[in-house]
Design an enzyme around this catalytic site. Sequence first.
Site, mmCIF file in Angstrom:
data_model
loop_
_atom_site.group_PDB
_atom_site.id
_atom_site.type_symbol
_atom_site.label_atom_id
_atom_site.label_comp_id
_atom_site.label_asym_id
_atom_site.label_seq_id
_atom_site.Cartn_x
_atom_site.Cartn_y
_atom_site.Cartn_z
ATOM 1 C CB CYS A 106 16.632 21.805 -5.116
ATOM 2 S SG CYS A 106 15.979 20.516 -4.722
ATOM 3 C CD GLU A 150 11.104 22.946 -6.283
ATOM 4 O OE1 GLU A 150 12.272 23.025 -6.592
ATOM 5 O OE2 GLU A 150 10.768 22.318 -5.318
ATOM 6 C CE LYS A 199 14.178 7.229 3.540
ATOM 7 N NZ LYS A 199 13.912 6.976 2.124
ATOM 8 N N PRO A 200 18.554 6.244 1.249
ATOM 9 C CG PRO A 200 19.130 4.712 -0.355
ATOM 10 C CD PRO A 200 19.002 5.070 1.251
ATOM 11 C CD1 TRP A 222 12.744 11.164 -5.813
ATOM 12 C CD2 TRP A 222 13.347 11.875 -7.741
ATOM 13 N NE1 TRP A 222 11.935 12.157 -6.352
ATOM 14 C CE2 TRP A 222 12.307 12.675 -7.470
ATOM 15 C CE3 TRP A 222 14.021 11.934 -9.021
ATOM 16 C CZ2 TRP A 222 11.936 13.761 -8.181
ATOM 17 C CZ3 TRP A 222 13.668 13.018 -9.647
ATOM 18 C CH2 TRP A 222 12.479 13.810 -9.329
ATOM 19 C CG ASN A 223 17.234 15.845 -7.155
ATOM 20 O OD1 ASN A 223 17.636 15.234 -6.122
ATOM 21 N ND2 ASN A 223 16.891 16.916 -7.197
ATOM 22 C CD GLU A 246 19.284 21.290 -1.169
ATOM 23 O OE1 GLU A 246 18.282 21.749 -1.594
ATOM 24 O OE2 GLU A 246 19.981 20.466 -1.861
ATOM 25 C CG LEU A 247 13.805 22.013 3.160
ATOM 26 C CD1 LEU A 247 12.969 22.418 4.099
ATOM 27 C CD2 LEU A 247 13.915 20.350 3.063
HETATM 28 C C1 SIN Z 1 19.604 19.737 -5.762
HETATM 29 O O1 SIN Z 1 18.943 19.431 -6.565
HETATM 30 O O2 SIN Z 1 18.894 19.462 -4.588
HETATM 31 C C2 SIN Z 1 20.954 19.718 -5.905
HETATM 32 C C3 SIN Z 1 21.625 20.172 -7.062
HETATM 33 C C4 SIN Z 1 22.913 20.502 -6.917
HETATM 34 O O3 SIN Z 1 23.659 20.213 -6.126
HETATM 35 O O4 SIN Z 1 23.274 21.257 -7.874
#
Ligand code: SIN
Length: 490
Positions: free
Chosen positions: A294, A392, A182-183, A158-159, A260-261
């Site tokens: 992330c 996090e 799927k979002p 969602w970010n 991508e975690l």
């Molecule tokens: C993310 O928060 O997973 C992606 C951030 C980015 O693409 O810079």
Amino acid sequence: MATKFELSDLIRTEHFIDGKWVASISGKRFDVTNPATGEVIATIADGGEADARAATDAAARAFPAWRDALPKDRAAVLHRWHALMLENADVLGRLISLEQGKPFAEGRGEVLYGASYVAWFADEATRIYGDLIPQQQRGKRMSAVKEPVGVVAAITPWNFPLAMIARKIAPALAVGCTVVGKPAEDTPLTALALVMLAHEAGVPPGVLNLIASSRESAVPAVADWLHDGRVRKITFTGSTPVGKYLARESAETLKKLSLELGGNAPFIVFDDADLDAAVDGLLVSKFRNGGQTCVCPNRVYVQTSVYEKFGDMLAKRVAALKVAPATDSAAQIGPMINARAVDKIARHVDDAVSKGARALTGGKRLTALGPNYYAPTVLADATSEMQLSCEETFGPVVPLFRFEDEAEAIHAANDTPFGLASYFYSQDVRRIDRVSRQLEAGIVGINEGAISSEAAPFGGVKESGYGREGSKYGLDDYLSIKYLCQGGLD
Ligand code: SIN
């Protein structure tokens, strides 16, 4: 054909399967709400197992023709999609702000960022080369060609409701894969709008299919993809526990995975750093999307001799950040995505303060603005005993840890199971070389807080996952190599 749309045209409330907007087979629906106000924006189809299966059926049927399309024809479709995204950047930016909460400038910026991956991979579509292997035996020719893996399932967070799905769909379509997607349940509207634009751009029926699912329906829907042998790859951005679940559950059909975690990024400020630049870089990287990124620094290590000065400089700038709903044009930080997110931030700050941290600014909810707002916060005297050092926070909180020397900073930075982004500020060239080699991370920002680019490989090491998005490497995860050995050539 209209190419510039109103917000109301872009709000789609059904799944997109086989080139058509369709309701859920179960008839179920769920609400999408505005995190700034809690108001319902739309009530949309809630996809479960049967909808996921219908999407895979369509994607599997469409695969042979899309795989065999000329790369330049696939590239042309992606370029049209890119052009539509740019033409509708304002309205897409508003939609992102509406369902995700980030300020409009950031929402619009995300559209441009996501679109840049589409343009990048449109160009890369025509540059997928194989190899002719130097001859080993007379009469035999050996070569290696790259082929699309097949149906790809893209599961996104969602970010960044637009950029994350764009940077998964674009390479998949570029190489000739078809997609089921799927979002996240908090932000499905932007992804549905994006798929609508892809359809307008000429993506053929079945090549791109998207279902939206509530929190409850998402598990059976995704499980259907995990266990279906026709789905050859999963690409996921999200938490490490979910990434591990996807790896475990897809093992039965041995799918290719890009994960991508979680991050827990360190940001180190050495005493030889340009402190003004370090403050600027930290603000850019930490407060992007209100800290819900992330690659946001989660732990800031500052060398003892500059610790107090850096803390004061930072706290002044952080205290001046404007927190407001996205509808306020001066907003720099919006609401957090939901109540769970704000509760986690409050839990981390309370835990840190109870263990001796000092709030130099912030440290509280901003309830006058609404239930999902938290004040941008700087905490001095952070230690490794505090929850925010190992989890996090995913919010606008900067904990400042002290260190004495380089070895201690590197040890602390690497003392985590995660390894996505890391950052450090120093003006010593030898130190820059040493530290950048020793940091255990997929990405290192050196005297720089803005690291993301479509031209660069994005991804982590350790429990931050594997696979890379963007750059020339970003296609590899969607391709498999076929070795051709042709005999009888004398
Ligand atoms: C993310 O928060 O997973 C992606 C951030 C980015 O693409 O810079």
